[in-house]
Design a protein around this motif. Structure first.
Motif, short mmCIF file in Angstrom:
data_model
loop_
_atom_site.label_atom_id
_atom_site.label_comp_id
_atom_site.label_asym_id
_atom_site.label_seq_id
_atom_site.Cartn_x
_atom_site.Cartn_y
_atom_site.Cartn_z
N SER A 86 0.96 -1.25 0.04
CA SER A 86 -0.03 0.03 0.00
C SER A 86 0.80 1.30 0.11
O SER A 86 0.52 2.08 -0.81
CB SER A 86 -0.85 0.01 1.28
OG SER A 86 -1.94 1.11 1.30
N TYR A 89 2.41 1.56 -3.48
CA TYR A 89 1.66 2.09 -4.32
C TYR A 89 1.40 3.86 -4.11
O TYR A 89 1.28 4.49 -5.26
CB TYR A 89 0.03 1.67 -4.57
CG TYR A 89 -0.70 1.97 -5.39
CD1 TYR A 89 -0.62 1.27 -6.82
CD2 TYR A 89 -1.50 3.09 -5.43
CE1 TYR A 89 -1.62 1.72 -7.80
CE2 TYR A 89 -2.60 3.23 -6.26
CZ TYR A 89 -2.38 2.58 -7.55
OH TYR A 89 -3.21 3.11 -8.68
N ASP A 90 1.01 4.35 -2.86
CA ASP A 90 1.15 5.69 -2.44
C ASP A 90 2.42 6.42 -3.23
O ASP A 90 2.22 7.65 -3.24
CB ASP A 90 0.90 5.79 -0.86
CG ASP A 90 -0.51 5.42 -0.70
OD1 ASP A 90 -1.47 5.11 -1.53
OD2 ASP A 90 -0.75 5.06 0.62
N THR A 163 1.06 -2.21 -12.86
CA THR A 163 1.21 -0.92 -12.57
C THR A 163 0.69 0.23 -13.55
O THR A 163 0.06 1.24 -13.22
CB THR A 163 2.79 -0.57 -12.19
OG1 THR A 163 3.04 -1.55 -11.02
CG2 THR A 163 2.77 0.83 -11.57
N CYS A 166 -3.18 0.08 -13.82
CA CYS A 166 -3.52 1.05 -12.79
C CYS A 166 -3.52 2.43 -12.85
O CYS A 166 -4.26 3.26 -12.48
CB CYS A 166 -3.24 0.29 -11.42
SG CYS A 166 -3.87 -1.33 -10.97
N SER A 170 -6.25 5.32 -13.03
CA SER A 170 -6.44 6.34 -11.94
C SER A 170 -6.52 7.53 -12.67
O SER A 170 -6.76 8.67 -11.87
CB SER A 170 -5.08 6.21 -10.75
OG SER A 170 -4.02 6.68 -11.77
N PRO A 176 -9.80 5.85 -7.74
CA PRO A 176 -8.42 5.80 -7.66
C PRO A 176 -8.18 4.82 -6.69
O PRO A 176 -7.28 4.06 -6.36
CB PRO A 176 -7.92 7.41 -7.41
CG PRO A 176 -8.88 8.37 -7.44
CD PRO A 176 -10.05 7.43 -7.71
N LYS A 177 -9.22 4.74 -5.52
CA LYS A 177 -9.02 3.68 -4.53
C LYS A 177 -9.15 2.43 -4.95
O LYS A 177 -8.46 1.39 -4.55
CB LYS A 177 -10.05 4.12 -3.30
CG LYS A 177 -9.74 5.37 -2.50
CD LYS A 177 -10.70 5.71 -1.67
CE LYS A 177 -10.48 6.90 -0.84
NZ LYS A 177 -11.49 7.36 0.09
N LYS A 180 -5.87 1.50 -6.61
CA LYS A 180 -5.11 0.90 -5.59
C LYS A 180 -5.12 -0.35 -5.16
O LYS A 180 -4.39 -1.11 -5.09
CB LYS A 180 -4.93 1.85 -4.54
CG LYS A 180 -4.03 1.78 -3.40
CD LYS A 180 -3.95 2.63 -2.24
CE LYS A 180 -3.13 2.33 -0.95
NZ LYS A 180 -3.14 3.32 0.09
N ARG A 181 -6.47 -0.63 -4.68
CA ARG A 181 -6.89 -2.08 -4.22
C ARG A 181 -6.50 -3.22 -5.07
O ARG A 181 -6.13 -4.15 -4.45
CB ARG A 181 -8.45 -2.03 -3.72
CG ARG A 181 -8.64 -1.52 -2.17
CD ARG A 181 -10.36 -1.91 -1.92
NE ARG A 181 -11.13 -1.37 -2.93
CZ ARG A 181 -11.60 -0.22 -2.90
NH1 ARG A 181 -11.23 0.56 -1.84
NH2 ARG A 181 -12.69 0.26 -3.76
N TRP A 183 -4.50 -2.93 -7.56
CA TRP A 183 -2.72 -3.13 -7.44
C TRP A 183 -2.22 -4.09 -6.37
O TRP A 183 -1.46 -4.99 -6.32
CB TRP A 183 -2.25 -1.81 -7.72
CG TRP A 183 -0.70 -2.23 -8.05
CD1 TRP A 183 -0.04 -2.05 -9.35
CD2 TRP A 183 0.43 -2.16 -7.23
NE1 TRP A 183 1.25 -2.10 -9.09
CE2 TRP A 183 1.58 -2.34 -7.67
CE3 TRP A 183 0.38 -1.98 -5.70
CZ2 TRP A 183 2.80 -2.15 -7.28
CZ3 TRP A 183 1.78 -2.20 -5.08
CH2 TRP A 183 2.78 -2.16 -5.68
N VAL A 184 -2.69 -3.53 -5.03
CA VAL A 184 -2.03 -4.03 -3.86
C VAL A 184 -2.48 -5.65 -3.91
O VAL A 184 -1.74 -6.37 -3.54
CB VAL A 184 -2.57 -3.47 -2.64
CG1 VAL A 184 -2.37 -4.04 -1.40
CG2 VAL A 184 -1.81 -1.98 -2.56
#
Length: 195
Positions: A86, A89-90, A163, A166, A170, A176-177, A180-181, A183-184
């Motif tokens: 997480s 990704y951030d 990546t 995603c 985004s 965007p959330k 991220k979910r 990808w993670v």
């Protein structure tokens, strides 16, 4: 009156080019446009960047390097894997103007051989860094221990492709959330999968 330092002029040119490329695209941006936006002479522009291709790739490389350098220290404890993913990704910088430049690089390299060579070289560099990071995960966390180096290289390419996908999600208006979910969770499954 003192002349501006070469570094300040170069930064000014890069900022102007980034603005022009993200608004107009690579093909529709001229060196004159960039010089005008940067408020530098065309000679001054060519002094720092001998071609539009090289200026474009400078922005592209700076974007990738900023992502690589901004990543926090991660992957030291297995129990932190999800939170580390997480955080990773951030640390990615999915700014719309930079994503447009990245897309332009991919598009333009399909018919610009010089740019294609630069993009391929950069992609290989990114793949090598990703392989090193996956090997670090294997060593530190004991994951993927039955995977050969060749399989690790294939996984690295897959994670890069994920990546990129995603990143597109985004910046194209998707949640965007959710990107991220996706990808993670996907990378977590890749890293923890058995051979």
């Amino acid at each position: 009156m003192t002349p501006k330092s070469p570094t300040k002029v170069k930064i000014k040119i890069i900022q102007a080019a980034r603005k022009n490329f993200s608004k107009q695209g690579f093909a529709n941006t001229s060196m004159d446009d960039i010089a005008n936006t940067a408020k530098v002479s065309k000679g001054g522009l060519y002094h720092h960047f001998p071609s539009k291709d090289e200026l474009f790739m400078t922005i592209f490389v700076q974007y990738q390097d900023s992502i690589i350098k901004s990543q926090p220290k991660l992957f030291e404890k297995k129990e932190d894997l999800l939170s580390d993913l997480s955080k990773m990704y951030d640390s990615f910088d999915f700014q719309k103007d930079l994503m447009r430049i990245w897309l332009e690089a991919m598009n333009e390299s399909s018919h610009n051989s010089k740019l294609k060579q630069m993009v391929l070289k950069r992609r290989k560099h990114l793949e090598m860094l990703s392989v090193l990071q996956l090997k670090q995960v294997r060593t530190n966390l004991g994951l993927m221990i039955n995977h050969t180096d060749s399989e690790i290289a294939t996984l690295a390419k897959g994670i890069i492709a994920l990546t990129n996908g995603c990143a597109l999600l985004s910046v194209t208006g998707d949640d965007p959330k959710q990107a991220k979910r996706t990808w993670v969770q996907s990378v977590y499954r890749i890293l923890t999968s058995k051979k």
